[in-house]
Design an enzyme around this catalytic site. Structure first.
Site: not given
Ligand code: AMP
Length: 271
Positions: A21-22, A24, A28, A138, A144, A167, A177
């Site tokens: 979803m950006g 980053l 990611h 991830g 998910q 991470v 994010s």
């Protein structure tokens, strides 16, 4: 997207897709690096998927920085960024939704009604648009992962699911994010999620198997933080997300910010 992808395929290249979803961060980018090592062509999708956000969730204020994302992905040597608009993904007459069933029901599914239907629908569309050999997700979003694995199996989608470890910051906080929403006090208190995972992993390594006791160990650091409201702290099966199991999963609110994290207790907690 499909035309480009089929061109690469005709040229004999293997294709890896990293859905995001950006906004980053290094989490990611670890997926992108893994995809870069394993494929001839790497596609990163950036799409803040409106249908996986509930009413009153953070869709409108979700962080967006496409120019910075493009710079980072260029440095990471990705071949293409797929950044569809919401109108292209969901024209007004598009009503089809993908419903995954049992694994999508507890925990995140209960806390966020409709969330996994939105996730399963967008992942199905992204896989259809890119036709990748491999798709990268991830472990940070463990439910998910379980939902998408089930989706891929149930609908015979034939993509190889590749899962990368979470991470973390030095104090253990999983990169997200949404961490940008935290003020300095919230940021400090947020380390209590991973502190619980670390403590539960240590207890498990020491031979503790009593689910209630493991759950108490898991929840204790969050419980000790006045800024943290625990939504759930459970130990579940990593494939079904039902009890019993070895995957410790937590969700908590810090003010308006909702954070999730998880760790498989069979593994040492690194950080
Ligand atoms: P998002 O942009 O939040 O939808 O995340 C895109 C992908 O990056 C998902 O597969 C996430 O699970 C993964 N991801 C997010 N945070 C991390 C992290 N800290 N470590 C590894 N992967 C992550």
């Amino acid at each position: 997207m499909l035309q480009a992808s089929r061109g690469w395929r005709r040229g004999g290249g293997s294709i890896g897709l990293v859905p995001t979803m950006g906004a980053l961060h290094a989490g990611h980018l670890s997926l992108v690096e893994l995809a870069r090592r394993e494929n001839d062509v790497v596609v990163v999708s950036i799409f803040v998927n409106p249908i996986q956000f509930g009413p009153g969730e953070d869709f409108a204020r979700y962080p967006r920085d496409p120019a910075r994302d493009a710079r980072l992905l260029h440095q990471a040597e990705v071949d293409a960024i797929y950044e569809p608009s919401a109108d292209v993904m969901y024209p007004p007459d598009a009503g089809t939704r993908v419903h995954v069933g049992s694994v999508a029901e507890p925990l995140e599914g209960r806390a966020r009604p409709g969330h996994f239907e939105g996730v399963a629908t967008v992942v199905t569309k992204l896989l259809a648009a890119v036709e990748p050999d491999r798709a990268y997700f991830g472990q940070k979003d463990a439910q998910q992962v379980a939902v998408v694995k089930r989706l891929v199996r149930d609908l015979d989608l034939g993509v190889d699911m590749r899962i990368a470890p979470t991470v973390r910051e030095v104090d253990g906080l999983a990169l997200s994010s949404r961490n940008v929403y935290l003020d300095p006090e919230g940021r400090k208190a947020a380390a209590s999620l991973s502190a619980g995972l670390r403590a539960a992993a240590q207890a498990y390594a020491g031979g503790e198997r009593d689910p209630d006791l493991l759950r108490r160990v898991l929840a204790a650091p969050m419980g000790a933080e006045p800024l943290v409201a625990v939504e759930y702290a459970e130990v579940v099966d990593p494939a079904t997300f039902h009890k019993p199991g070895t995957l410790a999963v937590v969700a908590a609110r810090l003010g308006k910010t909702r954070l999730i994290d998880n760790h498989d207790l069979r593994l040492p907690f690194v950080r």
